[in-house]
Design a protein around this motif. Structure first.
Motif, short mmCIF file in Angstrom:
data_model
loop_
_atom_site.label_atom_id
_atom_site.label_comp_id
_atom_site.label_asym_id
_atom_site.label_seq_id
_atom_site.Cartn_x
_atom_site.Cartn_y
_atom_site.Cartn_z
N SER A 90 3.72 5.55 -5.72
CA SER A 90 3.62 5.56 -7.09
C SER A 90 2.71 6.59 -7.61
N SER A 91 1.63 6.66 -6.82
CA SER A 91 0.43 7.59 -7.24
C SER A 91 1.02 9.04 -6.98
N LEU B 192 6.83 0.65 -8.35
CA LEU B 192 5.98 -0.17 -8.94
C LEU B 192 6.45 -1.69 -9.08
N LEU C 216 2.45 1.58 -3.56
CA LEU C 216 1.37 2.43 -4.49
C LEU C 216 0.92 3.64 -4.40
N SER D 22 0.75 -1.23 -0.02
CA SER D 22 0.18 0.16 0.16
C SER D 22 0.98 1.20 0.10
N PHE E 110 5.84 -2.73 -5.45
CA PHE E 110 4.62 -3.10 -5.15
C PHE E 110 4.11 -4.41 -5.89
#
Length: 258
Positions: A87-88, A128, A84, A81, A131
Motif C-alpha cells: 500500500s505504501s 488496505l 501495508l 506487513s 491489512f
C-alpha cells in the motif's frame, strides 16, 4: 460508431468485478446456509471441536494449542506487513511522475491519467482492506490465547470458539481482498488480462472452496487403563533407580522391585 479501445475498460472491467463479487456472494450464502459444502464451513467445524477438546485439559498443559494459535498470528503479521508495504509503495507511485511505463502502446485500453489513478486507488483500497482484516485476525487470535491460557477458571467453550472462528473469518476476508488485488493489478496492463484473470480465479476458487468431505463428529477415544500404565511406568523407574534388585531376582524367575 467508431470502436475505441477505451470502451473495453467500461465493458470488461465491470463484468470481471461482477463475476468476482457474484461468486463471493454465492460463497457467503453457502457458508451461512450450507456450511458443510464449503471448505470454510468444514474448517470452522474442525476448529470448534479442537477448541472443545483443548479446553478439557488443564491450562498448564495447553502449550500446544497456544503454539498453534501463535502460528496463525505470525502468518497474519507477515501478510499484514506485506499488505501495508505494498500500500505504501502504491501510494508513493501515485504521487510520483514515473507511471508513464503503463501508458505504453502495448496496453489495449484506456491509458488516460484519470483511468490510471482509478486503477491505483482501487488496488490501494484492496491492500488496505487486507491489512485491516489481518490485523483483526491477530486481535481475535490473541484474545483466544488469553482465554485459553487462563488458569483455574471455567471458561465457556463458546467464548473461545467465537474468538477462534472470528479470527479465521478475518483471515479469509484478507485473503479474498488479496485475490481482488491480483485482478486489479492485472488491470494496470489492460482490461483483457483483468477479465481473463477474474474468470480464471473464480474457476480455481470454486474448486478450492467446494467441500465433498462429510463433517465428522469427533468422539474421544476409548478410555485406557491409566492405572496399569502408571504402575508399569513406576515399576520401570524403580528398576532404573535400583538395578541391584533386578539382578538378584533373575534366578527366581520373577523380578522384585524396591
Amino acid at each position: 460508431m467508431i470502436w475505441r479501445k477505451e470502451y473495453l475498460d467500461v465493458i470488461l472491467v465491470p463484468i470481471g468485478l461482477l463475476i468476482m463479487s457474484g461468486y463471493h456472494l454465492f460463497l457467503l450464502y453457502r457458508c451461512l446456509k450450507l456450511p458443510q459444502t464449503t471448505v470454510i464451513g468444514y474448517e470452522n467445524h474442525c476448529r470448534k471441536v479442537w477448541v472443545e477438546r483443548m479446553l478439557q485439559i488443564e491450562a498448564k498443559e495447553r502449550g500446544m494449542s497456544l503454539t498453534v494459535i501463535s502460528t496463525t498470528i505470525s502468518a497474519a503479521t507477515f501478510l499484514a506487513s506485506t499488505s501495508l508495504a505494498l500500500s505504501s509503495f502504491i501510494g508513493a507511485w501515485i504521487g510520483s511522475s514515473l507511471n508513464s511505463v503503463f501508458t505504453a502502446n502495448f496496453i489495449y485500453g484506456d491509458t488516460s491519467p484519470s483511468m490510471i489513478s482509478v486503477k491505483y486507488i482501487s488496488l490501494l483500497s484492496c491492500f488496505l482492506v487486507a491489512f485491516e482484516s489481518f490485523l483483526q485476525c491477530m486481535r481475535s487470535s490473541a484474545h483466544a490465547i488469553f482465554l485459553m491460557s487462563m488458569p483455574n477458571s471455567d471458561i465457556p467453550v463458546a467464548y473461545v470458539q467465537k474468538a477462534v472462528i472470528r479470527g479465521s473469518i478475518f483471515w479469509s476476508v484478507g485473503l479474498r481482498a488479496i485475490y481482488f488485488a491480483t485482478n486489479l493489478l492485472l488491470w494496470i496492463f489492460g482490461p483483457i488480462p483483468m477479465f481473463v484473470c477474474s474468470v480464471t480465479t473464480v474457476v480455481i476458487l470454486h474448486n478450492l472452496d467446494t467441500n465433498s468431505t462429510p463433517l465428522h463428529h469427533f468422539q474421544p477415544k476409548k478410555n485406557l487403563d491409566l492405572r496399569k500404565m502408571g504402575d508399569s511406568a513406576a515399576d520401570a523407574m524403580r528398576g532404573v533407580e535400583h538395578p541391584e534388585n533386578v539382578q538378584e531376582a533373575k534366578g527366581t524367575g520373577s523380578v522384585s522391585i524396591g
